[in-house]
Motif scaffolding. Structure first.
Motif, PDB file in Angstrom:
ATOM      1  N   LEU A 130       0.841  -1.085  -0.194  1.00 45.65           N
ATOM      2  CA  LEU A 130       0.350   0.133   0.031  1.00 45.65           C
ATOM      3  C   LEU A 130       0.726   1.262   0.354  1.00 45.65           C
ATOM      4  CD1 LEU A 130      -3.260  -0.695   2.741  1.00 45.65           C
ATOM      5  CD2 LEU A 130      -2.996   0.056  -0.083  1.00 45.65           C
ATOM      6  N   GLU A 131       1.639   1.519   0.596  1.00 40.86           N
ATOM      7  CA  GLU A 131       2.994   2.767   0.814  1.00 40.86           C
ATOM      8  C   GLU A 131       3.357   2.547  -0.965  1.00 40.86           C
ATOM      9  OE1 GLU A 131       3.603   4.660   2.504  1.00 40.86           O
ATOM     10  OE2 GLU A 131       2.338   4.045   3.533  1.00 40.86           O
ATOM     11  N   ALA A 132       3.928   1.188  -1.455  1.00 43.16           N
ATOM     12  CA  ALA A 132       4.291   1.877  -2.365  1.00 43.16           C
ATOM     13  C   ALA A 132       3.388   1.884  -3.506  1.00 43.16           C
ATOM     14  CB  ALA A 132       4.611   0.861  -2.801  1.00 43.16           C
ATOM     15  N   LEU A 133       2.043   1.586  -3.459  1.00 37.93           N
ATOM     16  CA  LEU A 133       1.039   1.962  -4.485  1.00 37.93           C
ATOM     17  C   LEU A 133       0.679   3.634  -4.046  1.00 37.93           C
ATOM     18  CD1 LEU A 133      -1.250  -1.049  -3.754  1.00 37.93           C
ATOM     19  CD2 LEU A 133      -0.142   0.504  -5.876  1.00 37.93           C
ATOM     20  N   PHE A 134       1.351   4.155  -3.095  1.00 35.47           N
ATOM     21  CA  PHE A 134       1.002   5.044  -2.406  1.00 35.47           C
ATOM     22  C   PHE A 134       1.876   6.321  -3.393  1.00 35.47           C
ATOM     23  CE2 PHE A 134      -2.484   4.631   0.465  1.00 35.47           C
ATOM     24  CZ  PHE A 134      -3.328   5.045   0.217  1.00 35.47           C
ATOM     25  N   ASP A 135       3.564   5.489  -2.572  1.00 36.52           N
ATOM     26  CA  ASP A 135       4.807   6.891  -3.461  1.00 36.52           C
ATOM     27  C   ASP A 135       4.866   6.456  -4.894  1.00 36.52           C
ATOM     28  OD1 ASP A 135       5.826   6.444  -0.800  1.00 36.52           O
ATOM     29  OD2 ASP A 135       6.676   5.058  -0.927  1.00 36.52           O
ATOM     30  N   GLU A 136       3.725   5.115  -5.426  1.00 37.24           N
ATOM     31  CA  GLU A 136       4.303   5.463  -6.960  1.00 37.24           C
ATOM     32  C   GLU A 136       2.602   6.232  -7.501  1.00 37.24           C
ATOM     33  OE1 GLU A 136       5.079   4.515 -10.566  1.00 37.24           O
ATOM     34  OE2 GLU A 136       6.315   4.231  -9.260  1.00 37.24           O
ATOM     35  N   PHE A 137       2.215   6.341  -6.765  1.00 39.18           N
ATOM     36  CA  PHE A 137      -0.055   6.450  -7.397  1.00 39.18           C
ATOM     37  C   PHE A 137       0.172   7.612  -7.416  1.00 39.18           C
ATOM     38  CE2 PHE A 137       0.809   2.285  -9.046  1.00 39.18           C
ATOM     39  CZ  PHE A 137       0.805   2.294 -10.871  1.00 39.18           C
ATOM     40  N   GLY A 138       0.328   8.068  -6.160  1.00 36.42           N
ATOM     41  CA  GLY A 138      -0.085   9.442  -5.148  1.00 36.42           C
ATOM     42  C   GLY A 138      -1.322   8.400  -4.380  1.00 36.42           C
ATOM     43  N   GLU A 139      -2.037  10.207  -4.272  1.00 36.51           N
ATOM     44  CA  GLU A 139      -3.191   9.359  -3.068  1.00 36.51           C
ATOM     45  C   GLU A 139      -4.436   9.057  -3.835  1.00 36.51           C
ATOM     46  OE1 GLU A 139      -3.582   9.897   0.484  1.00 36.51           O
ATOM     47  OE2 GLU A 139      -1.477   9.882   0.472  1.00 36.51           O
ATOM     48  N   ASN A 140      -4.933   9.362  -4.808  1.00 36.99           N
ATOM     49  CA  ASN A 140      -5.698   8.524  -6.615  1.00 36.99           C
ATOM     50  C   ASN A 140      -5.578   7.034  -6.157  1.00 36.99           C
ATOM     51  OD1 ASN A 140      -7.033  11.006  -5.742  1.00 36.99           O
ATOM     52  ND2 ASN A 140      -6.365  11.344  -7.506  1.00 36.99           N
ATOM     53  N   GLY A 141      -4.047   6.760  -6.180  1.00 40.44           N
ATOM     54  CA  GLY A 141      -4.290   5.048  -6.467  1.00 40.44           C
ATOM     55  C   GLY A 141      -4.137   4.799  -7.507  1.00 40.44           C
ATOM     56  N   PRO A 142      -3.568   4.070  -8.046  1.00 40.10           N
ATOM     57  CA  PRO A 142      -3.507   3.599 -10.173  1.00 40.10           C
ATOM     58  C   PRO A 142      -5.476   4.168 -10.276  1.00 40.10           C
ATOM     59  CG  PRO A 142      -3.128   1.736  -8.645  1.00 40.10           C
ATOM     60  CD  PRO A 142      -3.175   2.389  -7.819  1.00 40.10           C
ATOM     61  N   SER A 143      -4.436   4.307 -11.782  1.00 40.16           N
ATOM     62  CA  SER A 143      -6.283   4.427 -12.428  1.00 40.16           C
ATOM     63  C   SER A 143      -6.974   2.814 -12.429  1.00 40.16           C
ATOM     64  CB  SER A 143      -6.085   5.240 -13.835  1.00 40.16           C
ATOM     65  OG  SER A 143      -6.919   4.775 -14.501  1.00 40.16           O
ATOM     66  N   PRO A 144      -8.074   2.718 -12.587  1.00 44.42           N
ATOM     67  CA  PRO A 144      -9.098   2.282 -12.582  1.00 44.42           C
ATOM     68  C   PRO A 144      -8.727   1.154 -14.335  1.00 44.42           C
ATOM     69  CG  PRO A 144     -10.272   3.915 -11.320  1.00 44.42           C
ATOM     70  CD  PRO A 144      -8.244   4.591 -12.566  1.00 44.42           C
ATOM     71  N   ASN A 145      -7.861   2.611 -14.583  1.00 42.34           N
ATOM     72  CA  ASN A 145      -7.626   1.052 -16.185  1.00 42.34           C
ATOM     73  C   ASN A 145      -6.947   1.130 -16.979  1.00 42.34           C
ATOM     74  OD1 ASN A 145     -10.403   3.073 -17.075  1.00 42.34           O
ATOM     75  ND2 ASN A 145      -9.108   4.988 -17.795  1.00 42.34           N
ATOM     76  N   LEU A 146      -5.879   1.007 -16.150  1.00 46.40           N
ATOM     77  CA  LEU A 146      -4.627  -0.300 -15.395  1.00 46.40           C
ATOM     78  C   LEU A 146      -4.993  -1.742 -14.927  1.00 46.40           C
ATOM     79  CD1 LEU A 146      -1.704   2.295 -14.016  1.00 46.40           C
ATOM     80  CD2 LEU A 146      -2.540   1.440 -16.398  1.00 46.40           C
ATOM     81  N   SER A 147      -4.125  -2.306 -15.520  1.00 47.89           N
ATOM     82  CA  SER A 147      -4.684  -4.022 -15.552  1.00 47.89           C
ATOM     83  C   SER A 147      -3.428  -4.055 -14.016  1.00 47.89           C
ATOM     84  CB  SER A 147      -3.988  -4.724 -16.556  1.00 47.89           C
ATOM     85  OG  SER A 147      -2.587  -4.714 -16.528  1.00 47.89           O
ATOM     86  N   MET A 148      -4.098  -4.928 -13.472  1.00 45.06           N
ATOM     87  CA  MET A 148      -2.755  -5.776 -12.179  1.00 45.06           C
ATOM     88  C   MET A 148      -1.585  -5.837 -12.415  1.00 45.06           C
ATOM     89  SD  MET A 148      -4.366  -5.872  -8.973  1.00 45.06           S
ATOM     90  CE  MET A 148      -4.383  -7.282  -7.776  1.00 45.06           C
ATOM     91  N   ARG A 149      -1.620  -6.568 -13.785  1.00 45.26           N
ATOM     92  CA  ARG A 149      -0.082  -7.088 -14.723  1.00 45.26           C
ATOM     93  C   ARG A 149       0.764  -5.027 -14.674  1.00 45.26           C
ATOM     94  NH1 ARG A 149       0.941 -11.768 -16.460  1.00 45.26           N
ATOM     95  NH2 ARG A 149      -0.919 -13.255 -16.079  1.00 45.26           N
TER      96      ARG A 149
END
Length: 188
Positions: free
Chosen positions: A13-32
């Motif tokens: 979760l911390e890595a996700l926030f670091d990489e994508f910011g507070e909004n997280g990854p775009s819903p259009n991005l796949s898990m891969r």
């Protein structure tokens, strides 16, 4: 030695926030695609979050948890009306627009697939509880505080959705008018 599952999830979760910011990854991005950006294997994300909706749900839940902690810390002594205004001002700011979009995106998905979004749905009442506590500080009964808070949050969410769909100064004016209705109610 491997870290406990909760720690691995928290680090992701911390890595996700670091990489994508507070909004997280775009819903259009796949898990891969998300995994590639984080430099991890996609099965690690699947292990900790289950699915793309689970990942988005976890990120948004964590972002909301952080927001609510910040709101609670900075508004601990505020009464119901001032706290209601502060919450509206926070979530209606342009800085929060993408998170608000993500919130309503997940709400729509949760309506159809509740089980996939249990974590997200479980903490939907956090703002209601904050407002309820403020109403109790103002002297409202438990029942009045609970009902006023529920109506306030439901109305605020409806106005935020309206703001996303048809942005105009009228929505903000309507929000402040809605908040003022609670001022009149508390004086009667």
């Amino acid at each position: 030695m491997r870290a406990p599952v909760g720690e691995g999830r928290a680090r992701l979760l911390e890595a996700l926030f670091d990489e994508f910011g507070e909004n997280g990854p775009s819903p259009n991005l796949s898990m891969r695609q998300v995994a590639e950006r984080l430099g991890v294997h996609h099965t690690l994300l699947t292990y900790h979050f289950g699915s793309r909706p689970g990942l988005l749900s976890a990120v948004l839940s964590e972002a909301r948890r952080r927001d609510n902690l910040m709101i609670a810390a900075t508004s601990g002594g505020l009464g119901f009306i001032d706290l209601f205004r502060a919450i509206w001002d926070f979530y209606s700011s342009t800085a929060q627009e993408e998170r608000t979009r993500a919130f309503f995106h997940l709400i729509g998905l949760a309506v159809y697939e509740r089980g996939a979004y249990d974590e997200f749905v479980a903490d939907l009442d956090d703002l209601t509880r904050l407002l309820e506590a403020a109403a109790r500080r103002d002297g409202s009964s438990a029942t009045d505080a609970a009902q006023s808070s529920l109506v306030a949050v439901a109305g605020m969410r409806g106005l935020l959705l309206q703001r996303l769909l048809s942005p105009s100064a009228e929505v903000d004016a309507a929000a402040y008018r809605f908040i003022a209705l609670f001022t009149k109610e508390s004086t009667t």
